[in-house]
Write a protein that holds these residues in place. Structure first.
Motif, PDB file in Angstrom:
ATOM      1  N   LEU B  72    -101.155   8.596  73.264  1.00  0.00           N
ATOM      2  CA  LEU B  72    -101.709   9.887  72.860  1.00  0.00           C
ATOM      3  C   LEU B  72    -102.106   9.811  71.394  1.00  0.00           C
ATOM      4  O   LEU B  72    -101.258   9.571  70.533  1.00  0.00           O
ATOM      5  N   VAL B  73    -103.396   9.960  71.128  1.00  0.00           N
ATOM      6  CA  VAL B  73    -103.870   9.967  69.742  1.00  0.00           C
ATOM      7  C   VAL B  73    -104.135  11.424  69.378  1.00  0.00           C
ATOM      8  O   VAL B  73    -105.066  12.043  69.902  1.00  0.00           O
ATOM      9  N   ALA B  74    -103.290  11.961  68.506  1.00  0.00           N
ATOM     10  CA  ALA B  74    -103.376  13.392  68.203  1.00  0.00           C
ATOM     11  C   ALA B  74    -104.001  13.598  66.836  1.00  0.00           C
ATOM     12  O   ALA B  74    -103.450  13.176  65.823  1.00  0.00           O
ATOM     13  N   SER B  91     -94.448   5.096  76.446  1.00  0.00           N
ATOM     14  CA  SER B  91     -95.735   5.493  75.878  1.00  0.00           C
ATOM     15  C   SER B  91     -95.650   5.464  74.356  1.00  0.00           C
ATOM     16  O   SER B  91     -94.589   5.240  73.787  1.00  0.00           O
ATOM     17  N   ALA B  92     -96.786   5.679  73.717  1.00  0.00           N
ATOM     18  CA  ALA B  92     -96.801   5.744  72.252  1.00  0.00           C
ATOM     19  C   ALA B  92     -97.655   6.930  71.813  1.00  0.00           C
ATOM     20  O   ALA B  92     -98.571   7.344  72.529  1.00  0.00           O
ATOM     21  N   VAL B  93     -97.313   7.453  70.646  1.00  0.00           N
ATOM     22  CA  VAL B  93     -98.068   8.578  70.102  1.00  0.00           C
ATOM     23  C   VAL B  93     -98.550   8.198  68.707  1.00  0.00           C
ATOM     24  O   VAL B  93     -97.790   7.628  67.921  1.00  0.00           O
ATOM     25  N   VAL B  94     -99.811   8.476  68.418  1.00  0.00           N
ATOM     26  CA  VAL B  94    -100.353   8.231  67.083  1.00  0.00           C
ATOM     27  C   VAL B  94    -100.694   9.590  66.471  1.00  0.00           C
ATOM     28  O   VAL B  94    -101.489  10.337  67.046  1.00  0.00           O
ATOM     29  N   ALA B  95    -100.055   9.890  65.347  1.00  0.00           N
ATOM     30  CA  ALA B  95    -100.310  11.191  64.721  1.00  0.00           C
ATOM     31  C   ALA B  95    -100.185  11.064  63.209  1.00  0.00           C
ATOM     32  O   ALA B  95     -99.716  10.048  62.695  1.00  0.00           O
TER      33      ALA B  95
END
Ligand SMILES: Cc1ncc(C[n+]2csc(CCOP(=O)(O)OP(=O)(O)O)c2C)c(N)n1
Ligand code: SF4
Lengths: 285, 560
Positions: B72-74, B91-95
């Motif tokens: 998820l690229v936020a 999963s991975a999150v980019v913020a």
């Protein structure tokens, strides 16, 4: 030389005495004078009494929908720039149902000649007010009189710097034929608004009414059609006196000239370049 | 992660450049050898709001989008608030630094330290690309092409620097994301959306005239044609309204230019008088309708399959037509090509019916093949000179179509009922013969109808039926059920009118239960199947919340 006989004699469904007969006569005269043969021209119309005109002379004909003659004429002209395209319809068709197309056509400036049979009434539907009906005119649909201010197509066209704007009168066939001939020769949009008596339904704007008022520009009064300010003034003259003739001209380039592909002939005869198509597809890789 | 594919979602406000990030990532994934399937969810506004661009990618071919998010690229906090619940395990999150994401592990990127604020989306792109294991040079090239400026240009250089810093930063981070290995790296493939593919198919058939009035989600069909117009010799115009657009196209087609219009439901509503005119004047015309939820303005940027019956019945009076409903981007190309040919062959309106989901769905495609394709050749045939009659009564209902100005024959077309020459008539006996002549074309259209595509066992317990864009989600739902050991088959209709029951009715009888799945509330196609083929589906699964069907949605509905 093209003979007017090539355009045939056809039986019509118009009322005897209708102004449309004279408009047809003038149109055929202008076509012959312009050396155009029936297969070289396309008459596009909407729906109404005027819009039946294409059926009453030998020609290519696209008799489309009420109000839509200009869009169809525009498409046909852009598909084949070898065709002389003439849109011929009534005031209700052109200025009422087709009002938005009228404004767009004035701006677009495609090489089409627009003949508006302006009888200031809806003929085919038996006598209701049209956009050009004068204030106060009574009809069955407007029993207390027309309360809307009349649309002035000529003033609108001049105000938008349309390249050829003229007003004709069905009672002056020779003069009208001359105007149509000039309109046909103009390379962009040309408008001829034609005062047309409707003997059955318009009891106000009769032959007599028009005859008492019209006067010819260039003959009975001096006018330089390149003079926009003068043209604007003349376009508002619609009362005691009504000028007929060429009101305004300029040489703004036609919409058609922005598509070089049109110089190569009718689109129908141009081959599809599959080499170019392959390049198009490759650009998505 | 599901079925060795990965779902990457980029979320943010309109105006933050998330579509650019998405498109560059999608293209870079395709160039790296992956298959992709993009879904775009956006609000009807130019700035602000909440939009997402989701790329599902895999080393295998993909039919459908799926639920769940792996990366998820936020670009804003709202994206995290709305979508953190959809994150899959590992999963991975980019913020941005300071954004919070509940329990999920979040890579907080110090954007301001890495690049100027203007390049925030480039940094996000670089971090995401690095996590996915994409090559930096390839991403840089793709970005450069998207910017449309040459190397050495200041904007290109600054973007490049931002990208480099982002890659370097991401390499120092730990995460558990395991992108699937690319299968066929280096193989040349295209990236295309449904709208683009319709336009290209039409161009490949020799489209010469296009008129339109902008309306989401159809506009990209016109924009694609216009971007290639000069190369392909196409004349185009943005008309003053849809009524003008269709009447212009009819004028052009009458004069011999293969023509198309594109619109969505509301614009099509205005076009219907023109559709009827095409039927009466027997003028070939292609009408591409990209559906969105109605009634009225509805949800302008969302998806639905709610206009099937409207496409079928729009236009007063009775006249023949055909409706193609492609299920994939590749089928969109075929439909664009075929629609022009059908329209010319039967001199009648032909529809291409898609929806926002398919229209905006970018996918990886083997390069499209032009070999064997030929252009539409309008006109020709019939008697010569004075004897030519535009509406000559023929057995199959198709009359010889000459073009005005290309010969001595006069071509008379009329919206009134007319005689064989084309002139107005009120001869009522002739009226019947002319109407019979026009309707006689239905026989040929039925014979030319594209057969629906079946897959799975003939005597399956369950037959899942789809049309148009629901093909992919239904295919994947069926695959998952088959993997669980269930007996399931699918049937997809790529043409929804006319139907030829001889092509499918027998097979439907052999199935246990028939389930029709479509993106509307009332089961429009299910109704059509019943009326035209006497097939009464046991179940109907509909979706009309503005979002596209997914395999998960279908499986949930089937289970309930
Ligand atoms: C969409 C539509 N609305 C209404 C009509 C009915 N109708 C036919 S002709 C006409 C008006 C005709 O007036 P005008 O254009 O001035 O032509 P005229 O008959 O006076 O020559 C109308 C309202 C129609 N044919 N189509
Ligand atoms: S109704 Fe009026 S316009 Fe129509 S034909 Fe009769 S006189 Fe002419």
């Amino acid at each position: 030389m093209v003979d007017i006989k090539q355009y045939g004699e056809v039986e019509t469904a118009w009322c005897p005495g209708c102004g449309n007969f004279s408009i047809r006569k003038a149109l055929i005269q202008a076509l012959a004078d312009s050396d155009l043969e029936p297969h070289q021209i396309l008459l596009v119309s909407g729906i109404g009494q005027a819009a039946k005109t294409p059926h009453y002379l030998r020609c290519n004909c696209f008799n489309g929908l009420h109000g839509r003659s200009m869009p169809a004429a525009t498409g046909a002209r852009l598909a084949n720039s070898g065709l002389k395209v003439i849109a011929t319809s009534g005031d209700g068709c052109n200025y009422g149902e087709g009002g938005n197309h009228f404004l767009a056509a004035l701006r677009r400036n495609v090489n089409v000649t627009m003949l508006a049979h302006d009888n200031q009434i809806y003929g085919l539907t038996k006598g209701q007010a049209s956009p050009t009906s004068l204030e106060g005119m009574h009809t069955k649909a407007q029993p207390t009189g027309v309360h809307s201010y009349p649309f002035n197509p000529v003033a609108v066209a001049v105000s938008m710097h349309v390249g050829f704007v003229a007003r004709g009168f069905a009672g002056e066939v020779e003069h009208l034929a001359g105007l149509i001939k000039q309109a046909l020769a103009h390379p962009g949009l040309s408008l001829v608004d034609i005062l047309q008596p409707c003997v059955s339904f318009n009891k106000l704007n009769t032959y007599q009414w028009y005859k008492e008022r019209v006067y010819k520009l260039g003959e009975e009064a001096e006018h330089d059609p390149a003079d926009w300010d003068a043209a604007i003034r003349l376009s508002y003259e619609f009362g005691e006196r009504i000028p007929i003739g060429v009101i305004y001209t300029n040489d703004r380039p036609a919409f058609d000239s922005y598509f070089p592909v049109l110089d190569k002939g009718p689109l129908a005869t141009q081959e599809v370049d599959y080499g170019a198509m392959q390049k198009v597809l490759d650009s998505y890789c | 992660m599901s079925h060795d594919s990965m779902n990457l979602m980029i979320g943010g406000e309109a105006g933050q450049g998330l579509v650019t990030v998405g498109q560059v990532l999608a293209k870079a994934l395709v160039k790296s050898g992956y298959h992709i399937l993009v879904t775009q969810d956006y609000m009807s506004r130019v700035r602000g709001g909440h939009n997402t661009f989701t790329i599902r990618f895999s080393s295998q071919k993909l039919d459908s989008p799926c639920e769940g998010v792996d990366l998820l690229v936020a670009l804003n906090q709202q994206t995290l608030d709305l979508h953190a619940g959809e994150l899959n395990p590992d999963s991975a999150v980019v913020a941005e630094t300071g954004f919070t994401c509940g329990q999920a592990p979040c890579l907080n990127v110090p954007y301001e330290e890495l690049a100027d604020k203007r390049y925030l989306n480039t940094v996000a792109l670089g971090v995401a690309a690095s996590l996915l294991g994409l090559e930096r040079e390839l991403v840089a090239q793709t970005l450069e092409a998207a910017i449309g400026k040459k190397k050495g240009d200041k904007v290109v250089e600054e973007n490049n620097q931002a990208l480099e810093k982002a890659f370097a930063w991401a390499q120092g981070q730990t995460h558990t994301l395991k992108p699937p290995a690319p299968a066929q790296a280096g193989e040349k493939r295209m990236m295309l959306g449904g709208n683009q593919a319709i336009a290209l198919g039409a161009l490949a058939a020799g489209l010469k005239f296009l008129a339109f009035y902008p309306m989401t989600p159809s506009t990209a069909i016109a924009l694609t044609v216009i971007s290639h117009a000069e190369q392909m010799g196409v004349v185009y115009e943005q008309a003053e309204d849809e009524i003008a657009a269709i009447n212009m196209a009819l004028g052009a087609s009458y004069a011999g230019a293969p023509a198309m219009v594109c619109t969505s439901g509301g614009g099509y509503a205005l076009m219907t008088e023109g559709v009827s005119l095409a039927g009466m004047t027997e003028t070939p015309l292609v009408i591409a309708v990209a559906m969105r939820p109605g009634p009225a303005t509805g949800l302008p940027t969302r998806t639905e399959q709610g206009d099937l019956l409207f496409a079928l019945h729009g236009g007063h009076g009775e006249f023949p037509r055909a409706i193609l409903a492609p299920g994939s981007v590749k089928q969109c190309f075929a439909a664009g090509y075929q629609a022009l040919h059908l329209a010319e062959k039967y001199q009648t309106p032909v529809f291409i019916l898609t929806d926002q989901f398919l229209a905006d769905s970018l996918r990886a495609l083997e390069p499209l093949d032009l070999s064997g394709l030929s252009p539409v050749r309008p006109g020709g045939g019939g008697a010569e000179g004075e004897d030519y009659r535009r509406y000559e009564i023929t057995e199959g209902g198709v009359s010889p179509r000459r073009l005005p100005g290309l010969g001595p024959e006069l071509v008379v077309a009329d919206s009134d009922e007319h005689d064989q020459e084309g002139h107005i008539t009120e001869d009522l006996e002739l009226r019947v013969r002319m109407q019979d002549k026009r309707m006689a074309k239905m026989k040929g259209l039925v014979a030319d109808t594209q057969a629906p595509e079946f897959s799975g066992p003939e005597d399956a317990d369950t037959l899942l039926v789809s049309w148009g864009s629901s093909q992919g989600p239904v295919a994947e739902a069926a695959r998952r059920l088959a993997e669980e050991g269930q007996s399931v088959a699918t049937c997809h209709f790529g043409q929804v009118w006319p139907l030829a029951p001889a092509q499918f009715a027998q097979r439907f009888k052999k199935a246990g239960q028939v389930v029709v799945i479509e993106g509307n509330a009332t089961g429009q196609f299910a109704g059509l199947l019943k009326k035209e083929a006497g097939i009464a589906a046991q179940r109907f699964i509909g979706r009309y919340d503005g979002l596209n069907l997914t395999p998960e949605y279908i499986l949930r509905q089937l289970a309930s």
